[in-house]
Design a protein around this motif. Sequence first.
Motif, short mmCIF file in Angstrom:
data_model
loop_
_atom_site.label_atom_id
_atom_site.label_comp_id
_atom_site.label_asym_id
_atom_site.label_seq_id
_atom_site.Cartn_x
_atom_site.Cartn_y
_atom_site.Cartn_z
N LEU A 72 66.67 145.79 81.99
CA LEU A 72 66.29 147.13 81.97
C LEU A 72 64.79 147.22 81.91
CD1 LEU A 72 69.21 148.67 79.91
CD2 LEU A 72 68.88 148.72 82.35
N GLY A 73 64.19 145.92 81.59
CA GLY A 73 62.65 146.25 81.38
C GLY A 73 62.20 146.81 80.25
N LEU A 74 62.91 146.82 79.36
CA LEU A 74 62.58 147.25 78.07
C LEU A 74 62.21 146.28 77.29
CD1 LEU A 74 65.53 149.78 77.10
CD2 LEU A 74 63.21 150.44 77.91
N LYS A 75 61.13 146.20 76.44
CA LYS A 75 60.47 145.24 75.51
C LYS A 75 61.35 145.04 74.26
CE LYS A 75 55.81 145.45 77.07
NZ LYS A 75 54.43 145.47 76.71
N PRO A 76 62.01 143.87 74.09
CA PRO A 76 62.78 143.88 72.79
C PRO A 76 61.71 143.93 71.64
CG PRO A 76 62.30 141.80 73.81
CD PRO A 76 61.79 142.68 74.70
N GLY A 77 61.77 145.11 70.80
CA GLY A 77 60.75 145.31 69.69
C GLY A 77 61.39 145.92 68.55
#
Length: 80
Positions: A72-77
């Motif tokens: 989805l283009g979200l950074k895993p953070g």
Amino acid sequence: MYLLGLGLVLLLMKYLEVDPVATWSWWVVLAPFAAAAAWWAWADATGYTKRRAMEKMELKKKQRIEKQRESLGLKPGKRR
């Protein structure tokens, strides 16, 4: 699982009369099978097996969530 493999190897060596194992007592050759049965009984009785299965499922779940976030283009953070 290692005990089961060891038992099978010793059993095969005893059956084929491979030297040092051919002269051993059957009790010694079959002891790894008894040890494996005792291990499995202990692991099931204490919940060790269930905990390990749950840990594997949790790890797969986290990996699946991380993969979906990356797609989805979200950074895993960190969560807020």
